[in-house]
Design a protein around this motif. Structure first.
Motif: not given
Length: 449
Positions: A250, A255-256, A285, A289, A293, A296
């Motif tokens: 982070i 983020t992925r 996250i 997110a 993602s 996520a």
């Protein structure tokens, strides 16, 4: 100097920043002065480390007093007193919060008390950027800029880690002298480097100093900061520290990767009944997110199902459904499509026939060797057949899934309970009495209630 002091009736000689003196000759001179002082003179030696024993030899009197860093830490009562003297009347919760953030650092508390003067303490929390900036500027000016460039660089770059040891720092910073550098930092009297064990292997920085170092690193070396956070995430993941790896990803703006790290552990922590841990990672996250993602989104979907939050589950499924990612995913799902089928089957929004359809999609994507969701899909399909009264098919699915459930106590307990119930349906009390206690034991021993 000594002759001048002899003519004084009583005085206090203060030798401040004594730790700065390193050369033998000045230390020898200081020792000579201390040994030659008249009895009417009191000496206060102030520094970030103890004076060398040779300097004090023959100069220490019986009425000497030594104050360590621990002695100078500000207590709750002292914090309340200092703030009240500046017109602040904080409640106990705010005092405790302030003490936690300052960690007993007198100068830091003094700065905050100046900012709090005649105002409610709630308005001067060190969480506020303006007040943090003042504290950070002080720390950078007084501590970091007093170091030589290589030492200052080591301090700000090593601050990427919350906890550190020499080996981890060597790997992170691609150097081989971190142990020696840490020792030099300790020898220099830096009280903001805090040992975490008696062996002197693990360390951390004072919380505010850590934040100041990270802010300084981001300001003066932004690309290096991102690189080190990325590298730290990989290192911590390899050490089994998912929490640290997630937060480092982070901080690196990745983020992925953070989503992948969380999803890789999602089913494991859910099966262990540790939904609270999953919640901590996901809050780090944020729900936003989900949009960037698929991992996520799927993880948020599982969290929503575990907590009964239909809205979160719906948003997660919607976000994953329009993702341009295909898979496989970090949790072992062969594809996003299969992961979505699993979420749909647990949600059961299309009724029992829809559950059987979705679990068959997941089962058809591969066995336990290449499809993390196979055992769960098989279990859920067994439950669906049981609801339809097709008990033989249900038992067949439960037995199949049980062979793969040893590492998933929540699933194993559920399977044994279902099999015990099916045994009751066919009036096999002996089998039911054998299976039900096994399920209860797994449930209780793993604290799944």
């Amino acid at each position: 100097l000594l002759r001048a002091l002899e003519d004084c009736d009583s005085l206090v000689l203060v030798l401040d920043d004594f730790h700065v003196i390193r050369s033998p000759l000045p230390l020898e001179c200081a020792g000579g002065i201390l040994r030659g002082l008249p009895a009417t003179c009191h000496v206060a030696i102030v520094g970030r480390s103890d004076p060398p024993p040779a300097v004090l030899e023959g100069a220490i009197r019986t009425d000497s007093l030594v104050l360590s860093t621990a002695d100078l830490e500000i207590s709750d009562a002292e914090t309340a007193l200092m703030l009240s003297e500046r017109g602040v009347d904080p409640d106990n919760d705010n005092v405790a919060q302030l003490v936690d953030q300052i960690e007993g650092w007198p100068a830091g508390l003094h700065l905050v008390s100046l900012m709090a003067e005649s105002r409610d303490l709630a308005t001067v929390s060190t969480e506020q950027s303006a007040h943090k900036r003042l504290l950070f500027e002080y720390l950078v000016a007084e501590v970091l800029e007093a170091q030589e460039d290589p030492t200052a660089q080591f301090l700000r770059r090593s601050a990427v880690l919350d906890r550190m040891n020499p080996g981890l720092l060597d790997a992170l910073l691609e150097r081989d002298d971190s142990r020696a550098q840490l020792q030099r930092t300790i020898d220099s009297g830096n009280v903001f480097l805090i040992p975490l064990d008696a062996e002197g292997e693990w360390f951390r920085y004072h919380h505010l100093f850590l934040e100041a170092l990270r802010a300084h690193l981001k300001a003066v070396e932004p690309e290096v900061a991102q690189l080190l956070h990325e590298r730290a995430s990989v290192l911590l993941e390899s050490n089994g520290d998912t929490d640290g790896a997630v937060h480092q990803a982070i901080d690196a703006g990745n983020t992925r990767r953070a989503g992948d790290l969380i999803l890789a552990r999602t089913l494991e922590v859910v099966n262990l009944g540790r939904v609270g841990l999953l919640n901590q990672w996901l809050l780090a996250i944020g729900e936003q997110a989900m949009e960037s993602s698929a991992a996520a989104a799927i993880a948020w979907g599982w969290y929503g199902l575990c907590t009964g939050d239909v809205e979160v589950t719906g948003r997660a499924i919607a976000a994953a459904s329009v993702s341009d990612e295909v898979g496989p995913l970090a949790d072992g799902s062969p594809s996003v499509r299969v992961a979505l089928a699993m979420l749909h089957s647990v949600a059961g929004w299309d009724g029992v026939p829809g559950v059987i359809r979705d679990t068959q999609t997941a089962r058809a994507a591969g066995s336990t060797q290449d499809n993390i969701g196979w055992a769960m899909a098989t279990t859920i399909q067994g439950s669906a057949y049981s609801m339809l009264g097709q008990h033989e098919l249900a038992e067949q699915r439960f037995v199949e899934a049980l062979e793969s459930a040893d590492d998933a106590p929540a699933m194993k307990a559920s399977l044994l309970a279902h099999l015990a119930l099916l045994a009751l349906y066919r009036d096999d009390l002996t089998e039911a009495n054998r299976l039900a206690p096994q399920a209860l034991h797994i449930f209780e021993s793993n604290h799944l209630h």
